[in-house]
Structures are given as C-alpha cells and as structure tokens.
Motif scaffolding. Structure first.
Motif, PDB file in Angstrom:
ATOM      1  N   LYS A  58       0.830  -1.201   0.000  1.00 16.56           N
ATOM      2  CA  LYS A  58       0.000   0.000   0.000  1.00 16.56           C
ATOM      3  C   LYS A  58       0.867   1.254   0.000  1.00 16.56           C
ATOM      4  O   LYS A  58       1.821   1.368   0.769  1.00 16.56           O
ATOM      5  CB  LYS A  58      -0.905  -0.025   1.238  1.00 16.56           C
ATOM      6  CG  LYS A  58      -1.958   1.044   1.264  1.00 16.56           C
ATOM      7  CD  LYS A  58      -2.904   0.797   2.430  1.00 16.56           C
ATOM      8  CE  LYS A  58      -3.960   1.863   2.502  1.00 16.56           C
ATOM      9  NZ  LYS A  58      -4.976   1.542   3.512  1.00 16.56           N
ATOM     10  N   GLY A  59       0.543   2.184  -0.894  1.00 16.20           N
ATOM     11  CA  GLY A  59       1.273   3.439  -0.992  1.00 16.20           C
ATOM     12  C   GLY A  59       2.449   3.411  -1.949  1.00 16.20           C
ATOM     13  O   GLY A  59       3.010   4.456  -2.285  1.00 16.20           O
ATOM     14  N   GLN A  60       2.814   2.225  -2.427  1.00 21.82           N
ATOM     15  CA  GLN A  60       3.968   2.104  -3.326  1.00 21.82           C
ATOM     16  C   GLN A  60       3.609   2.555  -4.740  1.00 21.82           C
ATOM     17  O   GLN A  60       2.486   2.360  -5.214  1.00 21.82           O
ATOM     18  CB  GLN A  60       4.448   0.647  -3.345  1.00 21.82           C
ATOM     19  CG  GLN A  60       5.807   0.453  -3.977  1.00 21.82           C
ATOM     20  CD  GLN A  60       6.305  -0.986  -3.801  1.00 21.82           C
ATOM     21  OE1 GLN A  60       5.692  -1.807  -3.136  1.00 21.82           O
ATOM     22  NE2 GLN A  60       7.421  -1.284  -4.433  1.00 21.82           N
ATOM     23  N   LYS A  61       4.588   3.167  -5.418  1.00 23.48           N
ATOM     24  CA  LYS A  61       4.418   3.606  -6.807  1.00 23.48           C
ATOM     25  C   LYS A  61       5.504   2.952  -7.652  1.00 23.48           C
ATOM     26  O   LYS A  61       6.615   2.738  -7.175  1.00 23.48           O
ATOM     27  CB  LYS A  61       4.528   5.128  -6.895  1.00 23.48           C
ATOM     28  CG  LYS A  61       3.438   5.828  -6.111  1.00 23.48           C
ATOM     29  CD  LYS A  61       3.589   7.324  -6.114  1.00 23.48           C
ATOM     30  CE  LYS A  61       2.445   7.943  -5.334  1.00 23.48           C
ATOM     31  NZ  LYS A  61       2.593   9.354  -5.126  1.00 23.48           N
ATOM     32  N   ILE A  62       5.152   2.664  -8.901  1.00 23.61           N
ATOM     33  CA  ILE A  62       6.102   1.972  -9.762  1.00 23.61           C
ATOM     34  C   ILE A  62       5.917   2.420 -11.214  1.00 23.61           C
ATOM     35  O   ILE A  62       4.810   2.739 -11.635  1.00 23.61           O
ATOM     36  CB  ILE A  62       5.927   0.434  -9.633  1.00 23.61           C
ATOM     37  CG1 ILE A  62       7.070  -0.299 -10.313  1.00 23.61           C
ATOM     38  CG2 ILE A  62       4.577  -0.006 -10.163  1.00 23.61           C
ATOM     39  CD1 ILE A  62       7.144  -1.763  -9.957  1.00 23.61           C
ATOM     40  N   ASP A  63       7.030   2.464 -11.951  1.00 20.96           N
ATOM     41  CA  ASP A  63       6.965   2.783 -13.381  1.00 20.96           C
ATOM     42  C   ASP A  63       6.316   1.632 -14.126  1.00 20.96           C
ATOM     43  O   ASP A  63       6.634   0.472 -13.885  1.00 20.96           O
ATOM     44  CB  ASP A  63       8.376   3.006 -13.941  1.00 20.96           C
ATOM     45  CG  ASP A  63       8.947   4.340 -13.540  1.00 20.96           C
ATOM     46  OD1 ASP A  63       8.250   5.350 -13.692  1.00 20.96           O
ATOM     47  OD2 ASP A  63      10.094   4.370 -13.059  1.00 20.96           O
ATOM     48  N   LEU A  64       5.435   1.959 -15.054  1.00 19.52           N
ATOM     49  CA  LEU A  64       4.842   0.936 -15.916  1.00 19.52           C
ATOM     50  C   LEU A  64       5.529   0.913 -17.274  1.00 19.52           C
ATOM     51  O   LEU A  64       6.010  -0.117 -17.708  1.00 19.52           O
ATOM     52  CB  LEU A  64       3.351   1.232 -16.131  1.00 19.52           C
ATOM     53  CG  LEU A  64       2.348   0.588 -15.206  1.00 19.52           C
ATOM     54  CD1 LEU A  64       0.935   0.962 -15.626  1.00 19.52           C
ATOM     55  CD2 LEU A  64       2.498  -0.914 -15.160  1.00 19.52           C
ATOM     56  N   THR A  65       5.572   2.063 -17.942  1.00 14.69           N
ATOM     57  CA  THR A  65       6.078   2.092 -19.324  1.00 14.69           C
ATOM     58  C   THR A  65       7.582   2.319 -19.411  1.00 14.69           C
ATOM     59  O   THR A  65       8.212   1.895 -20.369  1.00 14.69           O
ATOM     60  CB  THR A  65       5.348   3.179 -20.134  1.00 14.69           C
ATOM     61  OG1 THR A  65       5.443   4.428 -19.443  1.00 14.69           O
ATOM     62  CG2 THR A  65       3.883   2.821 -20.331  1.00 14.69           C
ATOM     63  N   LYS A  66       8.174   2.961 -18.419  1.00 11.82           N
ATOM     64  CA  LYS A  66       9.597   3.315 -18.504  1.00 11.82           C
ATOM     65  C   LYS A  66      10.492   2.084 -18.640  1.00 11.82           C
ATOM     66  O   LYS A  66      11.391   2.039 -19.458  1.00 11.82           O
ATOM     67  CB  LYS A  66      10.005   4.129 -17.276  1.00 11.82           C
ATOM     68  CG  LYS A  66      11.292   4.889 -17.460  1.00 11.82           C
ATOM     69  CD  LYS A  66      11.513   5.821 -16.294  1.00 11.82           C
ATOM     70  CE  LYS A  66      12.723   6.693 -16.511  1.00 11.82           C
ATOM     71  NZ  LYS A  66      12.939   7.593 -15.389  1.00 11.82           N
ATOM     72  N   GLY A  67      10.225   1.065 -17.849  1.00  8.23           N
ATOM     73  CA  GLY A  67      11.053  -0.140 -17.907  1.00  8.23           C
ATOM     74  C   GLY A  67      10.520  -1.201 -18.841  1.00  8.23           C
ATOM     75  O   GLY A  67      11.073  -2.289 -18.937  1.00  8.23           O
ATOM     76  N   ASN A  68       9.412  -0.908 -19.510  1.00  7.96           N
ATOM     77  CA  ASN A  68       8.794  -1.873 -20.417  1.00  7.96           C
ATOM     78  C   ASN A  68       8.647  -1.234 -21.798  1.00  7.96           C
ATOM     79  O   ASN A  68       7.570  -0.755 -22.159  1.00  7.96           O
ATOM     80  CB  ASN A  68       7.412  -2.298 -19.892  1.00  7.96           C
ATOM     81  CG  ASN A  68       7.509  -3.108 -18.619  1.00  7.96           C
ATOM     82  OD1 ASN A  68       8.071  -4.189 -18.600  1.00  7.96           O
ATOM     83  ND2 ASN A  68       6.958  -2.570 -17.551  1.00  7.96           N
ATOM     84  N   ALA A  69       9.733  -1.223 -22.541  1.00  6.64           N
ATOM     85  CA  ALA A  69       9.731  -0.584 -23.865  1.00  6.64           C
ATOM     86  C   ALA A  69       8.634  -1.181 -24.744  1.00  6.64           C
ATOM     87  O   ALA A  69       8.459  -2.390 -24.790  1.00  6.64           O
ATOM     88  CB  ALA A  69      11.090  -0.775 -24.527  1.00  6.64           C
TER      89      ALA A  69
END
Length: 198
Positions: free
Chosen positions: A8-19
């Motif tokens: 809970k509260g965590q944020k993560i890149d979706l597109t940046k590391g998934n070309a």
C-alpha cells in the motif's frame, strides 16, 4: 520478467522499464468469505456482486465527462481507450473476476490518471460490505502477451466499507506509472462514488 508485488502506498513505473508497452489489462479479483454452517445448515448469504470501474480524471483529479466513467453500465470510454470486460456477479472461480483493458496510446491527453475502484452492487439492501470479501487484489498485465507485471493484494480490514479505491495509473514525465492505493470508502453505487470526483 517476474511479477512485482506492491505494498500500500507504493508507486512503480509501468512504461519506462517496459519498452513498447502500449496496452495493459487491469485485473481485479476477490472471493466471498466462506460461511460457517451451523448444525441446521444456517442461512445462505446472497452473492456479493463486486463491480470494478475506472474513472478517467484530469490533472485536477476531476471527472469531466460522463463517458470517462467506465463501468458495468458504460463499458467503453471515449476513443475506446478504456474497455470493461463485463459484469461478474459472484466472484466465484479462479483468476480475475473482472478486467479493464487500457490502450495507453488512445487515452486522451486531458486525462492525467485512471483510478480503478470496486464497489458492492446493491450493498445497502443486501447489508453487505468488504468485510465479507477475502483474497481481493488488483494486478496489471501486459496487454500484448498477458504477462503479469505488478500485483497488489488488498489485505487491509475493509469491514464496513462498501467501495475500495484500489489503485491508479497516472502520467508522469511522458510515462505511465501505477500507484497502489487500497483505501476503503463509503459509496453505495458507482455513480455515488463518481460524484466525489466531479
């Protein structure tokens, strides 16, 4: 790539590391809490019908168009950017109970975030809340190959709550990120929840 389990509260890149990631599927799942049966069998509880929805919000967190509420009674957003898989009325069985497909390329530029929520249909009449649900989760899959990218188990005690704000996809510096929210709230119907964002 293995699944990233969020807290809970965590944020993560979706597109940046998934070309090349342009389409994602947001899957939501839940199970009704098993009822303990009394000596005489006890009373059978009505199915708990959870409904997943997506609210497409502008940079001020506002829902500016009724078509930007994607739910069981409006399955497609403007430009077909967000599409709902349809209603599952029981939560029984394996896998996702409902899915929302998002084409990130088609999301209008005035949409800054996509809030994913779940509420219990007819919760007041049926006297139901999220304390009667177990094993709830939200996950994001790669839309092109169905690989699971991230998963967030909604493990808090949500007794007394009739809607859950599960997570959000949001724009950040030209990329898309995901935030695990997991907040319970009171809303008897998706339209009532949507009013809070107008």
């Amino acid at each position: 790539m293995s699944t990233i389990n969020l807290v809970k509260g965590q944020k993560i890149d979706l597109t940046k590391g998934n070309a090349g990631l342009t389409k994602v599927i947001v899957g939501l799942g839940w199970d009704p809490v098993k009822q303990s049966r009394g000596f005489f069998g006890g009373k059978k509880q009505a199915n708990i019908d959870c409904d997943a929805s997506a609210l497409l919000l502008n940079e001020n967190g506002k829902l500016t168009d009724v078509k930007n509420l994607v739910c069981f009674h409006n399955k497609t957003s403007l430009y077909n950017a967000v599409v709902h898989s349809g209603d599952n009325v029981t939560g029984e069985g394996e896998g996702d109970d409902e899915q929302i497909e998002i084409d990130l390329v088609k999301v209008p530029q005035d949409v800054s975030k996509i809030l994913v929520v779940v509420n219990i249909y007819d919760c007041i009449n049926r006297k139901q809340d999220f304390g009667m649900i177990q094993s709830a989760y939200i996950r994001v899959l790669n839309g092109s190959n169905s690989n699971e990218l991230i998963k967030f188990n909604l493990s808090d005690n949500y007794a007394g709550k009739t809607a859950l704000i599960c997570g959000e996809l949001y724009r950040h510096g030209g990329e898309w990120k995901f935030a695990a929210i997991g907040e319970g709230t009171q809303a008897a119907h998706i339209n009532q929840l949507a009013e809070q964002y107008k």
